[in-house]
Motif scaffolding. Structure first.
Motif, mmCIF file in Angstrom:
data_model
loop_
_atom_site.group_PDB
_atom_site.id
_atom_site.type_symbol
_atom_site.label_atom_id
_atom_site.label_comp_id
_atom_site.label_asym_id
_atom_site.label_seq_id
_atom_site.Cartn_x
_atom_site.Cartn_y
_atom_site.Cartn_z
ATOM 1 N N ALA A 1 10.848 71.872 16.126
ATOM 2 C CA ALA A 1 11.246 72.124 17.520
ATOM 3 C C ALA A 1 10.031 72.539 18.341
ATOM 4 N N VAL A 2 9.155 73.355 17.752
ATOM 5 C CA VAL A 2 7.949 73.809 18.469
ATOM 6 C C VAL A 2 7.085 72.604 18.830
ATOM 7 N N ASP B 1 -2.272 79.844 29.542
ATOM 8 C CA ASP B 1 -1.888 80.036 30.950
ATOM 9 C C ASP B 1 -1.267 81.405 31.189
ATOM 10 N N ALA B 2 -1.023 82.151 30.128
ATOM 11 C CA ALA B 2 -0.422 83.481 30.257
ATOM 12 C C ALA B 2 -1.176 84.466 29.362
ATOM 13 N N PHE C 1 9.011 79.080 25.970
ATOM 14 C CA PHE C 1 7.816 78.456 25.404
ATOM 15 C C PHE C 1 7.304 77.325 26.288
ATOM 16 N N VAL C 2 8.224 76.528 26.854
ATOM 17 C CA VAL C 2 7.805 75.402 27.711
ATOM 18 C C VAL C 2 7.096 75.917 28.965
ATOM 19 N N ARG D 1 5.877 70.520 27.099
ATOM 20 C CA ARG D 1 5.012 71.407 27.895
ATOM 21 C C ARG D 1 3.789 70.637 28.425
ATOM 22 N N ARG D 2 3.189 69.821 27.568
ATOM 23 C CA ARG D 2 2.014 69.026 27.986
ATOM 24 C C ARG D 2 2.414 68.100 29.141
ATOM 25 N N GLU D 3 3.592 67.457 29.007
ATOM 26 C CA GLU D 3 4.088 66.546 30.060
ATOM 27 C C GLU D 3 4.264 67.290 31.378
#
Ligand code: ZN
Length: 213
Positions: free
Chosen positions: A199-200, A150-151, A121-122, A207-209
């Motif tokens: 957790a998500v 992005d995918a 996920f990240v 992920r944003r970082e």
């Protein structure tokens, strides 16, 4: 040719060979591109296996896909690449491939489902589903969602990933394929269970970082 373009062309060769070795771009399928500091784009040529890439091999085009330099003709998917670069100033690298497990999902009309694996996920985020389109029509299909993902899982076709560099797009497509493999295996055990919402949310922040670096 300026120095950093030379380095980028060499990096493109290394990544093309890794993609081929990992079955992400079998035969002469798939294509890659990089947006240079100048705004010009280097894209792989049509009709050639990415395994055979050399630094001189990539075709330079402008953001409208017009050829600027190179002995070969650019990929037939060049309009999709240049469309994405016009829409996403943050994107510097794009990969399209036909990795077998991901493409299996795309052929079956299956989705990746809710986040179930933290690292996947990240690196990948939410995978957008894109209905089948020819190369000429793919940009039109991407228009609605290219700014949020992005995918992309390309129906009846394969996968497309974007990144702040070609390396990031490479991590994304390899992670996507690994995720498709593990989801397929998880089916034996009753299917992947979604991560808890808390957790998500934490992983979304991570992920944003990572994407802002
Ligand atoms: Zn394709």
């Amino acid at each position: 040719m300026i120095a950093d373009e030379t380095i980028i062309r060499r990096e493109m060769v290394v990544i093309c060979r890794r993609l081929y070795d990992k079955d992400i771009v079998p035969a002469n399928g798939g294509n890659v591109s990089v947006r240079l500091e100048s705004g010009e784009v280097l894209v792989s040529p049509t009709g050639h296996a990415l395994a055979d890439a050399t630094p001189e091999w990539f075709v330079k085009v402008d953001l409208d896909g017009n050829k600027l330099a190179g002995d070969l003709d650019s990929s037939c998917e060049t309009p999709t690449h240049t469309f994405i670069y016009r829409k996403r100033p943050d994107v510097r690298g794009i990969i399209h491939g036909h990795p077998p497990f991901t493409t299996g999902l795309a052929l079956a009309g299956e989705r990746f489902g809710p986040p179930s694996h933290p690292e996947a996920f990240v690196y990948i985020g939410d995978v957008a589903w894109i209905d089948y389109a020819t190369p000429a029509g793919l940009a039109g299909r991407l228009a609605e969602c290219v700014e949020r993902h992005d995918a992309f899982l390309l129906g009846n076709h394969g996968a497309l990933t974007l990144g702040s560099s070609l390396k990031q797009a490479h991590f994304c497509i390899e992670s996507l394929e690994m995720h498709a493999r593990t989801l397929t295996l998880a089916k034996i055990w009753g299917g992947a269970k979604p991560l808890p919402q808390e957790a998500v949310e934490q992983l979304e922040e991570l992920r944003r970082e990572l994407r802002s670096r």
